[in-house]
Design a protein around this motif. Structure first.
Motif, short mmCIF file in Angstrom:
data_model
loop_
_atom_site.label_atom_id
_atom_site.label_comp_id
_atom_site.label_asym_id
_atom_site.label_seq_id
_atom_site.Cartn_x
_atom_site.Cartn_y
_atom_site.Cartn_z
N PHE A 1 -5.78 57.98 30.87
CA PHE A 1 -7.01 57.96 30.07
C PHE A 1 -6.62 57.91 28.60
O PHE A 1 -5.45 58.09 28.24
CB PHE A 1 -7.89 59.18 30.38
N GLN A 2 -7.60 57.65 27.77
CA GLN A 2 -7.36 57.64 26.33
C GLN A 2 -8.52 58.32 25.63
O GLN A 2 -9.59 58.51 26.22
CB GLN A 2 -7.17 56.21 25.81
N GLY A 3 -8.33 58.67 24.40
CA GLY A 3 -9.36 59.30 23.59
C GLY A 3 -8.73 60.25 22.58
O GLY A 3 -7.71 60.87 22.86
N LYS A 4 -9.36 60.33 21.38
CA LYS A 4 -8.88 61.24 20.34
C LYS A 4 -10.08 61.92 19.72
O LYS A 4 -11.06 61.25 19.41
CB LYS A 4 -8.10 60.47 19.28
N PRO A 5 -10.01 63.21 19.52
CA PRO A 5 -8.95 64.12 19.96
C PRO A 5 -8.87 64.15 21.49
O PRO A 5 -9.70 63.57 22.16
CB PRO A 5 -9.36 65.47 19.39
N ARG A 6 -7.88 64.86 22.01
CA ARG A 6 -7.64 64.88 23.45
C ARG A 6 -8.93 65.26 24.20
O ARG A 6 -9.54 66.29 23.95
CB ARG A 6 -6.55 65.89 23.77
N PRO A 7 -9.34 64.40 25.17
CA PRO A 7 -10.57 64.69 25.93
C PRO A 7 -10.42 65.93 26.83
O PRO A 7 -9.32 66.28 27.25
CB PRO A 7 -10.76 63.44 26.79
N VAL A 8 -11.54 66.52 27.14
CA VAL A 8 -11.60 67.59 28.14
C VAL A 8 -11.71 66.90 29.49
O VAL A 8 -12.59 66.06 29.70
CB VAL A 8 -12.81 68.52 27.91
N VAL A 9 -10.79 67.22 30.41
CA VAL A 9 -10.74 66.57 31.72
C VAL A 9 -11.30 67.52 32.78
O VAL A 9 -10.90 68.68 32.85
CB VAL A 9 -9.28 66.18 32.07
N THR A 10 -12.22 67.01 33.61
CA THR A 10 -12.80 67.80 34.69
C THR A 10 -12.80 66.97 35.96
O THR A 10 -13.14 65.78 35.94
CB THR A 10 -14.26 68.20 34.35
N TRP A 11 -12.40 67.59 37.07
CA TRP A 11 -12.43 66.94 38.39
C TRP A 11 -13.57 67.54 39.23
O TRP A 11 -13.79 68.75 39.20
CB TRP A 11 -11.11 67.17 39.13
N PHE A 12 -14.26 66.67 39.99
CA PHE A 12 -15.32 67.08 40.90
C PHE A 12 -15.02 66.53 42.28
O PHE A 12 -14.35 65.49 42.41
CB PHE A 12 -16.68 66.53 40.45
N LYS A 13 -15.51 67.20 43.31
CA LYS A 13 -15.46 66.65 44.66
C LYS A 13 -16.88 66.70 45.21
O LYS A 13 -17.50 67.77 45.26
CB LYS A 13 -14.53 67.43 45.59
N ASP A 14 -17.37 65.55 45.62
CA ASP A 14 -18.73 65.41 46.15
C ASP A 14 -19.77 66.05 45.22
O ASP A 14 -20.69 66.72 45.66
CB ASP A 14 -18.81 66.00 47.56
N GLY A 15 -19.57 65.87 43.91
CA GLY A 15 -20.56 66.28 42.92
C GLY A 15 -20.45 67.70 42.40
O GLY A 15 -21.20 68.08 41.52
N VAL A 16 -19.54 68.50 42.94
CA VAL A 16 -19.38 69.87 42.45
C VAL A 16 -17.96 70.05 41.91
O VAL A 16 -17.03 69.36 42.36
CB VAL A 16 -19.69 70.92 43.55
N PRO A 17 -17.76 70.96 40.96
CA PRO A 17 -16.41 71.15 40.41
C PRO A 17 -15.38 71.41 41.52
O PRO A 17 -15.65 72.14 42.48
CB PRO A 17 -16.56 72.38 39.51
N LEU A 18 -14.23 70.79 41.40
CA LEU A 18 -13.17 70.89 42.40
C LEU A 18 -12.56 72.28 42.37
O LEU A 18 -12.00 72.70 41.36
CB LEU A 18 -12.10 69.82 42.11
N GLU A 19 -12.70 73.01 43.51
CA GLU A 19 -12.17 74.36 43.60
C GLU A 19 -11.24 74.54 44.79
O GLU A 19 -10.75 75.63 45.03
CB GLU A 19 -13.32 75.38 43.67
N ASP A 20 -10.98 73.47 45.54
CA ASP A 20 -10.12 73.53 46.72
C ASP A 20 -8.68 73.80 46.27
O ASP A 20 -8.09 73.00 45.55
CB ASP A 20 -10.21 72.19 47.47
N LYS A 21 -8.12 74.93 46.70
CA LYS A 21 -6.77 75.31 46.27
C LYS A 21 -5.69 74.43 46.88
O LYS A 21 -4.55 74.46 46.43
CB LYS A 21 -6.50 76.78 46.62
N THR A 22 -6.01 73.62 47.91
CA THR A 22 -5.02 72.72 48.51
C THR A 22 -4.96 71.38 47.78
O THR A 22 -4.14 70.53 48.10
CB THR A 22 -5.30 72.47 50.00
#
Length: 151
Positions: free
Chosen positions: A30-51
């Protein structure tokens, strides 16, 4: 300031299909300045799967799964944001395995060296569309198997 932009690699622009037990290691620049905030989701909700692990540097983010399970299937969304500007990308992952055998296989007709078979779909499709079966026939005298593909 530079607008946030995800550079999705070509091989993850379509559905990524992996077999149960294999690993997934996706590097998404990815690109962007200043450094972007990166967030991952799974099926529309924040990714919390520890695996499922993620690591983010200044220029890319990595999503990795050491040993896939069918429950890892789904739509993963990557979001990069700088203030009120953002970009996102969806990655579809499908984890498959060998389906169970068809149910109730039986011969409905025999003529010459031919036979007609019927069966019902298996209880477990292996998390994928079944597009064909392989039929095996053994010669009664020699017990040598003969394989035939059916689609």
């Amino acid at each position: 300031m530079e607008h946030p932009k995800i550079r999705l690699p070509r091989h993850v622009r379509t559905k990524l299909i992996q077999v149960v037990g294999e690993k997934v290691n996706l590097v998404i620049p990815f690109q962007g300045k200043p450094r972007p905030v990166v967030t991952w989701f799974k099926d529309g909700v924040p990714l919390e799967d520890k695996t499922v692990g993620t690591r983010t540097s200044e220029v890319d983010t990595i999503l990795f799964i050491r040993s896939t399970e069918r429950s890892h299937s789904g739509k993963y969304t990557l979001s990069v944001q700088i203030e009120n500007m953002s970009d996102s990308a969806d990655i579809h992952i499908q984890i498959v395995e060998k389906p169970s055998p068809p149910i109730g296989v039986h011969v409905t007709d025999v003529w010459g060296f031919n036979a007609a078979l019927e069966w019902k779909p298996p209880k477990d499709d292996g998390n994928c569309e079944i597009i064909g079966y392989t039929i095996q026939k053994a010669d009664r005298k020699t017990e040598v198997g003969i394989k035939t593909s059916v689609h």
